[in-house]
Design an enzyme around this catalytic site. Structure first.
Site, PDB file in Angstrom:
ATOM      1  N   ARG A  60       0.810  -1.230   0.000  1.00  0.00           N
ATOM      2  CA  ARG A  60       0.000   0.000   0.000  1.00  0.00           C
ATOM      3  C   ARG A  60       0.832   1.263   0.000  1.00  0.00           C
ATOM      4  O   ARG A  60       0.579   2.189  -0.774  1.00  0.00           O
ATOM      5  CB  ARG A  60      -0.920   0.026   1.229  1.00  0.00           C
ATOM      6  CG  ARG A  60      -2.190  -0.756   1.067  1.00  0.00           C
ATOM      7  CD  ARG A  60      -2.633  -1.324   2.388  1.00  0.00           C
ATOM      8  NE  ARG A  60      -1.709  -2.370   2.787  1.00  0.00           N
ATOM      9  CZ  ARG A  60      -1.838  -3.642   2.433  1.00  0.00           C
ATOM     10  NH1 ARG A  60      -2.876  -4.029   1.764  1.00  0.00           N
ATOM     11  NH2 ARG A  60      -0.941  -4.545   2.776  1.00  0.00           N
ATOM     12  N   THR A  61       1.791   1.347   0.887  1.00  0.00           N
ATOM     13  CA  THR A  61       2.513   2.620   1.031  1.00  0.00           C
ATOM     14  C   THR A  61       3.263   2.948  -0.250  1.00  0.00           C
ATOM     15  O   THR A  61       3.154   4.048  -0.796  1.00  0.00           O
ATOM     16  CB  THR A  61       3.474   2.549   2.243  1.00  0.00           C
ATOM     17  OG1 THR A  61       2.709   2.182   3.386  1.00  0.00           O
ATOM     18  CG2 THR A  61       4.137   3.892   2.489  1.00  0.00           C
ATOM     19  N   LYS A  89      26.215  -4.343  -2.364  1.00  0.00           N
ATOM     20  CA  LYS A  89      27.680  -4.282  -2.514  1.00  0.00           C
ATOM     21  C   LYS A  89      28.340  -3.677  -1.291  1.00  0.00           C
ATOM     22  O   LYS A  89      29.541  -3.449  -1.271  1.00  0.00           O
ATOM     23  CB  LYS A  89      28.039  -3.420  -3.732  1.00  0.00           C
ATOM     24  CG  LYS A  89      27.481  -3.906  -5.049  1.00  0.00           C
ATOM     25  CD  LYS A  89      27.923  -2.943  -6.153  1.00  0.00           C
ATOM     26  CE  LYS A  89      27.304  -3.317  -7.490  1.00  0.00           C
ATOM     27  NZ  LYS A  89      27.504  -2.254  -8.485  1.00  0.00           N
ATOM     28  N   ARG A 110      11.543   3.790   3.545  1.00  0.00           N
ATOM     29  CA  ARG A 110      11.145   2.793   4.555  1.00  0.00           C
ATOM     30  C   ARG A 110      12.372   1.979   4.910  1.00  0.00           C
ATOM     31  O   ARG A 110      13.068   1.469   4.015  1.00  0.00           O
ATOM     32  CB  ARG A 110      10.037   1.888   4.032  1.00  0.00           C
ATOM     33  CG  ARG A 110       9.760   0.719   4.984  1.00  0.00           C
ATOM     34  CD  ARG A 110       8.511  -0.027   4.654  1.00  0.00           C
ATOM     35  NE  ARG A 110       7.326   0.774   4.934  1.00  0.00           N
ATOM     36  CZ  ARG A 110       6.084   0.308   4.871  1.00  0.00           C
ATOM     37  NH1 ARG A 110       5.875  -0.947   4.535  1.00  0.00           N
ATOM     38  NH2 ARG A 110       5.049   1.087   5.127  1.00  0.00           N
ATOM     39  N   HIS A 138       5.214   6.199  11.412  1.00  0.00           N
ATOM     40  CA  HIS A 138       4.765   6.072  10.020  1.00  0.00           C
ATOM     41  C   HIS A 138       3.783   7.233   9.781  1.00  0.00           C
ATOM     42  O   HIS A 138       2.575   7.033   9.699  1.00  0.00           O
ATOM     43  CB  HIS A 138       4.090   4.709   9.850  1.00  0.00           C
ATOM     44  CG  HIS A 138       3.809   4.299   8.441  1.00  0.00           C
ATOM     45  ND1 HIS A 138       3.962   5.149   7.349  1.00  0.00           N
ATOM     46  CD2 HIS A 138       3.374   3.116   7.927  1.00  0.00           C
ATOM     47  CE1 HIS A 138       3.624   4.492   6.252  1.00  0.00           C
ATOM     48  NE2 HIS A 138       3.264   3.260   6.568  1.00  0.00           N
TER      49      HIS A 138
HETATM   50  C1  NCD Z   1       1.938  -0.994   8.184  1.00  0.00           C
HETATM   51  C2  NCD Z   1       3.419  -0.756   8.296  1.00  0.00           C
HETATM   52  O1  NCD Z   1       4.190  -1.048   7.384  1.00  0.00           O
HETATM   53  O2  NCD Z   1       3.795  -0.225   9.339  1.00  0.00           O
HETATM   54  N1  NCD Z   1       1.467  -1.125   6.901  1.00  0.00           N
HETATM   55  C3  NCD Z   1       1.240  -0.026   6.112  1.00  0.00           C
HETATM   56  O3  NCD Z   1       2.117   0.773   5.862  1.00  0.00           O
HETATM   57  N2  NCD Z   1      -0.001   0.147   5.667  1.00  0.00           N
HETATM   58  C4  NCD Z   1       1.399  -1.968   9.151  1.00  0.00           C
HETATM   59  C5  NCD Z   1       2.032  -3.325   9.282  1.00  0.00           C
HETATM   60  O4  NCD Z   1       2.981  -3.690   8.607  1.00  0.00           O
HETATM   61  O5  NCD Z   1       1.505  -4.079  10.109  1.00  0.00           O
END
Ligand code: NCD
Length: 311
Positions: A60-61, A89, A110, A138
């Site tokens: 999703r993100t 590397k 991320r 997040h």
């Molecule tokens: C979450 C995350 O990555 O923190 N997912 C997201 O970004 N929608 C929640 C999760 O991984 O449980």
């Protein structure tokens, strides 16, 4: 507003800034669907490039950042696995950020380490958006969570239960901080071992939030108008045996919902077994709509950050 700045934590937002993002998202929602022909297309970010740097799995993100950028006429470059990049590397994050920030106008990062996004910000010549830093925060997920709550008409006087892994769950951490700005009543429901960290609870109480803790959803479901369910963050447990002890602790099913027919059910997703598939078809289930709202909300964030005449 927050043009050109880094977005690392929801603690850095004022209520006015969040409200502004949510209202921009509302304006951009018609473009987020991509329906309605030419007049519904936006070129607000034409010529701008987003770099998606994801060192942890994401559906999703990453996709909604990409869609958001493209719906605004911008472009996206992607790193979706460390194995496919120079990290394999031995390149360190600082060098990667110094390089990639020369190729783009904004970076969504991320990373499994909590310090990664702040560190990246100190080496980047473009804004860094923290798209998840280990068990930390997040912030753009929180903005879309708040947007969902607002669209349901529940933001004022909200009574919300955050359920599941409150120790390692970064979405719960970010959301709790932001909700303290809205005077929400917070119910934290988790197994003993996965309680909301003390330090966060102290910050929330200092900010004037009302906080209650429980291990049992049934104790709070009648009091809440939103259940915000989260996945137990298996990948963050140092010892797999500890995970097995708490796996499957909570399960939202249609029988539970009969205790509060009006309650809204949210989840940042992915779900494992926290919500029965039978709940998906109920009027209470909002998690897939919530996932869609990632697009207008990230459109709002990107357009404000890249400062095209607004914000
Ligand atoms: C979450 C995350 O990555 O923190 N997912 C997201 O970004 N929608 C929640 C999760 O991984 O449980």
């Amino acid at each position: 507003m927050f043009t050109k700045r880094h977005i690392i934590s929801t603690r850095e937002f004022s209520k006015e800034e969040i409200d502004y993002v949510l209202s921009r998202a509302e304006e951009l929602e018609i473009y987020a669907k991509g329906e309605g022909g030419k007049e519904r297309k936006s070129d607000l970010l034409e010529g701008k490039i987003l770099a998606n740097l994801f060192y942890e799995p994401s559906t999703r993100t990453r996709f909604s950042f990409e869609t958001a950028m493209k719906r605004l006429g911008g472009d996206v470059i992607n790193l979706s696995s460390a194995e496919a990049s120079s990290v394999a590397k031995g390149e360190n994050l600082a060098d990667t950020i110094r390089t990639v920030s020369g190729y783009c106008d904004v970076i969504a990062l991320r990373h499994p380490q909590e310090g990664a996004s702040r560190m990246a910000a100190s080496f980047s010549s473009v804004p860094i958006i923290n798209a998840g830093n280990g068990a930390g925060q997040h912030p753009t997920q929180t903005l879309l969570d708040l947007y969902t709550i607002k669209r349901e008409g529940l933001l004022d006087g909200l009574r919300i239960a955050l359920i599941g892994d409150l120790k390692y769950g970064r979405t719960a951490h970010s959301l709790a901080y932001a909700l303290s700005l809205y005077g929400a009543t917070l119910f934290f429901v988790s197994p003993e071992a996965l309680r909301m960290p003390e330090e966060i609870k102290m910050d929330l109480k200092e900010a004037g939030a009302e906080v209650f803790e429980s291990t049992d959803i049934k104790e709070v479901i009648k009091e809440a108008n939103v259940l915000y369910v989260t996945r137990i963050q298996k990948e963050r447990f140092p010892d797999p045996a500890e995970y097995s002890k708490v796996a499957g602790t909570y399960r939202i099913n249609t029988e539970l919902i009969t205790e509060n027919e009006e309650v809204i059910i949210m989840h940042p997703l992915p779900r494992v077994d926290e919500i029965d598939a039978a709940v998906d078809g109920t009027k209470n289930a909002k998690y897939f709509l919530q996932a869609f709202y990632g697009v207008p909300v990230r459109m709002a964030v990107l357009s404000i950050l890249l400062g095209n005449g607004i914000g």
